[in-house]
Motif scaffolding. Structure first.
Motif, PDB file in Angstrom:
ATOM      1  N   ALA A   1     -79.376 -30.097  37.044  1.00 17.53           N
ATOM      2  CA  ALA A   1     -78.382 -30.699  37.941  1.00 17.53           C
ATOM      3  C   ALA A   1     -77.901 -29.691  38.971  1.00 17.53           C
ATOM      4  O   ALA A   1     -77.683 -30.035  40.140  1.00 17.53           O
ATOM      5  CB  ALA A   1     -77.198 -31.239  37.141  1.00 17.53           C
ATOM      6  N   LEU A   2     -77.735 -28.453  38.574  1.00 19.03           N
ATOM      7  CA  LEU A   2     -77.251 -27.429  39.501  1.00 19.03           C
ATOM      8  C   LEU A   2     -78.351 -26.849  40.378  1.00 19.03           C
ATOM      9  O   LEU A   2     -78.099 -25.973  41.187  1.00 19.03           O
ATOM     10  CB  LEU A   2     -76.552 -26.312  38.725  1.00 19.03           C
ATOM     11  CG  LEU A   2     -75.237 -26.725  38.059  1.00 19.03           C
ATOM     12  CD1 LEU A   2     -74.691 -25.584  37.223  1.00 19.03           C
ATOM     13  CD2 LEU A   2     -74.231 -27.194  39.088  1.00 19.03           C
ATOM     14  N   GLY A   3     -79.561 -27.379  40.260  1.00 17.40           N
ATOM     15  CA  GLY A   3     -80.670 -26.945  41.103  1.00 17.40           C
ATOM     16  C   GLY A   3     -80.632 -27.560  42.495  1.00 17.40           C
ATOM     17  O   GLY A   3     -81.528 -27.321  43.299  1.00 17.40           O
TER      18      GLY A   3
ATOM     19  N   THR B   1     -76.217 -29.562  47.057  1.00 18.21           N
ATOM     20  CA  THR B   1     -75.127 -30.528  47.226  1.00 18.21           C
ATOM     21  C   THR B   1     -74.324 -30.659  45.942  1.00 18.21           C
ATOM     22  O   THR B   1     -73.096 -30.740  45.966  1.00 18.21           O
ATOM     23  CB  THR B   1     -75.677 -31.907  47.651  1.00 18.21           C
ATOM     24  OG1 THR B   1     -76.392 -31.746  48.877  1.00 18.21           O
ATOM     25  CG2 THR B   1     -74.563 -32.911  47.835  1.00 18.21           C
ATOM     26  N   ARG B   2     -74.990 -30.656  44.818  1.00 16.93           N
ATOM     27  CA  ARG B   2     -74.285 -30.785  43.541  1.00 16.93           C
ATOM     28  C   ARG B   2     -73.460 -29.536  43.247  1.00 16.93           C
ATOM     29  O   ARG B   2     -72.370 -29.626  42.679  1.00 16.93           O
ATOM     30  CB  ARG B   2     -75.269 -31.107  42.418  1.00 16.93           C
ATOM     31  CG  ARG B   2     -75.850 -32.511  42.586  1.00 16.93           C
ATOM     32  CD  ARG B   2     -76.559 -33.009  41.361  1.00 16.93           C
ATOM     33  NE  ARG B   2     -77.898 -32.507  41.186  1.00 16.93           N
ATOM     34  CZ  ARG B   2     -78.998 -33.111  41.637  1.00 16.93           C
ATOM     35  NH1 ARG B   2     -78.907 -34.254  42.295  1.00 16.93           N
ATOM     36  NH2 ARG B   2     -80.182 -32.594  41.403  1.00 16.93           N
ATOM     37  N   ILE B   3     -73.951 -28.381  43.639  1.00 17.21           N
ATOM     38  CA  ILE B   3     -73.148 -27.164  43.485  1.00 17.21           C
ATOM     39  C   ILE B   3     -71.897 -27.256  44.352  1.00 17.21           C
ATOM     40  O   ILE B   3     -70.801 -26.881  43.918  1.00 17.21           O
ATOM     41  CB  ILE B   3     -73.971 -25.901  43.811  1.00 17.21           C
ATOM     42  CG1 ILE B   3     -75.057 -25.712  42.742  1.00 17.21           C
ATOM     43  CG2 ILE B   3     -73.072 -24.668  43.896  1.00 17.21           C
ATOM     44  CD1 ILE B   3     -75.992 -24.562  42.992  1.00 17.21           C
ATOM     45  N   ARG B   4     -72.029 -27.785  45.575  1.00 13.25           N
ATOM     46  CA  ARG B   4     -70.845 -27.972  46.442  1.00 13.25           C
ATOM     47  C   ARG B   4     -69.843 -28.912  45.790  1.00 13.25           C
ATOM     48  O   ARG B   4     -68.632 -28.680  45.832  1.00 13.25           O
ATOM     49  CB  ARG B   4     -71.258 -28.503  47.816  1.00 13.25           C
ATOM     50  CG  ARG B   4     -71.798 -27.440  48.735  1.00 13.25           C
ATOM     51  CD  ARG B   4     -71.780 -27.863  50.203  1.00 13.25           C
ATOM     52  NE  ARG B   4     -72.364 -29.152  50.478  1.00 13.25           N
ATOM     53  CZ  ARG B   4     -73.641 -29.368  50.754  1.00 13.25           C
ATOM     54  NH1 ARG B   4     -74.494 -28.370  50.778  1.00 13.25           N
ATOM     55  NH2 ARG B   4     -74.081 -30.581  51.009  1.00 13.25           N
ATOM     56  N   ILE B   5     -70.328 -29.983  45.185  1.00 14.78           N
ATOM     57  CA  ILE B   5     -69.437 -30.943  44.520  1.00 14.78           C
ATOM     58  C   ILE B   5     -68.699 -30.259  43.369  1.00 14.78           C
ATOM     59  O   ILE B   5     -67.484 -30.438  43.221  1.00 14.78           O
ATOM     60  CB  ILE B   5     -70.229 -32.176  44.028  1.00 14.78           C
ATOM     61  CG1 ILE B   5     -70.732 -32.987  45.220  1.00 14.78           C
ATOM     62  CG2 ILE B   5     -69.363 -33.035  43.102  1.00 14.78           C
ATOM     63  CD1 ILE B   5     -71.754 -34.064  44.862  1.00 14.78           C
ATOM     64  N   ILE B   6     -69.399 -29.474  42.576  1.00 15.65           N
ATOM     65  CA  ILE B   6     -68.765 -28.760  41.465  1.00 15.65           C
ATOM     66  C   ILE B   6     -67.717 -27.795  42.000  1.00 15.65           C
ATOM     67  O   ILE B   6     -66.610 -27.691  41.456  1.00 15.65           O
ATOM     68  CB  ILE B   6     -69.814 -28.010  40.609  1.00 15.65           C
ATOM     69  CG1 ILE B   6     -70.713 -28.997  39.872  1.00 15.65           C
ATOM     70  CG2 ILE B   6     -69.145 -27.044  39.631  1.00 15.65           C
ATOM     71  CD1 ILE B   6     -70.003 -29.900  38.885  1.00 15.65           C
TER      72      ILE B   6
ATOM     73  N   HIS C   1     -75.986 -40.886  43.415  1.00 16.41           N
ATOM     74  CA  HIS C   1     -77.089 -40.213  42.729  1.00 16.41           C
ATOM     75  C   HIS C   1     -76.646 -38.838  42.223  1.00 16.41           C
ATOM     76  O   HIS C   1     -76.897 -38.481  41.070  1.00 16.41           O
ATOM     77  CB  HIS C   1     -78.285 -40.066  43.669  1.00 16.41           C
ATOM     78  CG  HIS C   1     -79.367 -39.196  43.133  1.00 16.41           C
ATOM     79  ND1 HIS C   1     -80.216 -39.587  42.114  1.00 16.41           N
ATOM     80  CD2 HIS C   1     -79.717 -37.928  43.447  1.00 16.41           C
ATOM     81  CE1 HIS C   1     -81.054 -38.603  41.846  1.00 16.41           C
ATOM     82  NE2 HIS C   1     -80.762 -37.589  42.637  1.00 16.41           N
ATOM     83  N   HIS C   2     -75.984 -38.066  43.071  1.00 16.79           N
ATOM     84  CA  HIS C   2     -75.528 -36.735  42.680  1.00 16.79           C
ATOM     85  C   HIS C   2     -74.502 -36.807  41.545  1.00 16.79           C
ATOM     86  O   HIS C   2     -74.563 -36.031  40.592  1.00 16.79           O
ATOM     87  CB  HIS C   2     -74.925 -35.995  43.874  1.00 16.79           C
ATOM     88  CG  HIS C   2     -75.932 -35.597  44.899  1.00 16.79           C
ATOM     89  ND1 HIS C   2     -77.086 -34.891  44.603  1.00 16.79           N
ATOM     90  CD2 HIS C   2     -75.956 -35.794  46.236  1.00 16.79           C
ATOM     91  CE1 HIS C   2     -77.771 -34.673  45.709  1.00 16.79           C
ATOM     92  NE2 HIS C   2     -77.108 -35.214  46.712  1.00 16.79           N
ATOM     93  N   MET C   3     -73.573 -37.748  41.648  1.00 18.95           N
ATOM     94  CA  MET C   3     -72.536 -37.869  40.623  1.00 18.95           C
ATOM     95  C   MET C   3     -73.138 -38.270  39.276  1.00 18.95           C
ATOM     96  O   MET C   3     -72.711 -37.796  38.231  1.00 18.95           O
ATOM     97  CB  MET C   3     -71.454 -38.862  41.068  1.00 18.95           C
ATOM     98  CG  MET C   3     -70.740 -38.468  42.358  1.00 18.95           C
ATOM     99  SD  MET C   3     -70.134 -36.780  42.379  1.00 18.95           S
ATOM    100  CE  MET C   3     -68.639 -36.960  41.450  1.00 18.95           C
TER     101      MET C   3
END
Length: 94
Positions: A17-19, A22-27, A55-57
């Motif tokens: 998930a952290l790859g 955008t998902r790192i930005r959300i975290i 999708h990211h969430m």
């Protein structure tokens, strides 16, 4: 933390998930602000399409990094700091 099969499976999901940047930005956003709804996350992460955010969430929720709270028609997300602490040792305050 005991490194059993369940923990290894969750670790794989977290790192996968952290790859995605955008998902790192959300975290990082959820690290700074305790709880946000989809529209607030969308604005702060500069995501144009709701389907992309969804999708990211889903990826972040499936690995346990975020938690969902429903209030009527609104969905609020918060960071599961325990999961983050168990698998990621980055300085999120930058």
């Amino acid at each position: 933390m005991k490194l059993d099969d369940n923990t290894i499976g969750q670790a794989v999901k977290v790192y996968k998930a952290l790859g995605e940047p955008t998902r790192i930005r959300i975290i990082k956003i959820l690290y700074r602000i305790d709880e946000l709804n989809c529209n607030e996350i969308e604005d702060k992460a500069c995501i144009c399409a709701k389907s992309t955010l969804s999708h990211h969430m889903k990826q972040l929720a499936d690995c346990g990094l975020i938690e969902l709270r429903k209030d009527g028609i609104y969905h609020y997300y918060s960071l599961n700091r325990e999961v983050l602490k168990n698998f990621v040792s980055l300085d999120w305050d930058d």
